[in-house]
Design a protein around this motif. Structure first.
Motif, mmCIF file in Angstrom:
data_model
loop_
_atom_site.group_PDB
_atom_site.id
_atom_site.type_symbol
_atom_site.label_atom_id
_atom_site.label_comp_id
_atom_site.label_asym_id
_atom_site.label_seq_id
_atom_site.Cartn_x
_atom_site.Cartn_y
_atom_site.Cartn_z
ATOM 1 N N PRO A 146 0.815 -1.225 0.000
ATOM 2 C CA PRO A 146 0.000 0.000 0.000
ATOM 3 C C PRO A 146 0.851 1.279 0.000
ATOM 4 N N LEU A 147 1.401 1.604 -1.165
ATOM 5 C CA LEU A 147 2.189 2.825 -1.347
ATOM 6 C C LEU A 147 1.707 3.545 -2.595
ATOM 7 N N ASN A 148 2.105 4.793 -2.717
ATOM 8 C CA ASN A 148 1.827 5.568 -3.917
ATOM 9 C C ASN A 148 2.532 4.899 -5.102
ATOM 10 N N LEU A 149 1.923 4.975 -6.292
ATOM 11 C CA LEU A 149 2.479 4.329 -7.486
ATOM 12 C C LEU A 149 3.862 4.890 -7.830
ATOM 13 N N LEU A 150 4.048 6.192 -7.680
ATOM 14 C CA LEU A 150 5.342 6.808 -7.971
ATOM 15 C C LEU A 150 6.417 6.328 -6.996
ATOM 16 N N VAL A 151 6.058 6.150 -5.740
ATOM 17 C CA VAL A 151 7.005 5.645 -4.745
ATOM 18 C C VAL A 151 7.405 4.213 -5.081
ATOM 19 N N LYS A 152 6.438 3.413 -5.505
ATOM 20 C CA LYS A 152 6.742 2.031 -5.919
ATOM 21 C C LYS A 152 7.709 2.024 -7.099
#
Length: 97
Positions: free
Chosen positions: A26-32
């Motif tokens: 459960p993280l932001n797509l950009l962080v992933k």
């Protein structure tokens, strides 16, 4: 397949695999994507060392060929007839068809 293509596809493949593994987190797509980019760089350094070395050798041989041709052209421009004849493609006997 050239070494550069293999290495590039390997790096891209590592990024995709790590990014897909991070999708359930459960993280932001950009962080992933940023985590996948950094992790793929680290894993690629060790896992793709052979392909990276092959690519470096391929680039070095191309560079040395360009350097030799540049030196030959400079010598030909300076008036060295042998250097000019060595690179004269029109004078090569096998080219006439």
């Amino acid at each position: 397949m050239s070494a550069a293509v293999k290495y590039t596809l390997g790096r891209f493949g590592l990024f995709v695999v790590i990014f897909v593994l991070l999708l359930p987190v459960p993280l932001n797509l950009l962080v992933k994507a940023m985590i996948a980019l950094v992790a793929s760089g680290g894993f690629g350094y060790f896992l793709l060392a052979k392909w990276r070395n092959e690519m470096a050798e391929q680039l070095e041989s191309a560079s040395s060929r360009r350097r030799a041709e540049k030196e030959r052209l400079r010598a030909a421009l300076a008036g060295d007839e042998e250097a000019a004849a060595a690179g004269d493609r029109a004078a090569e006997p096998g080219d006439r068809g």
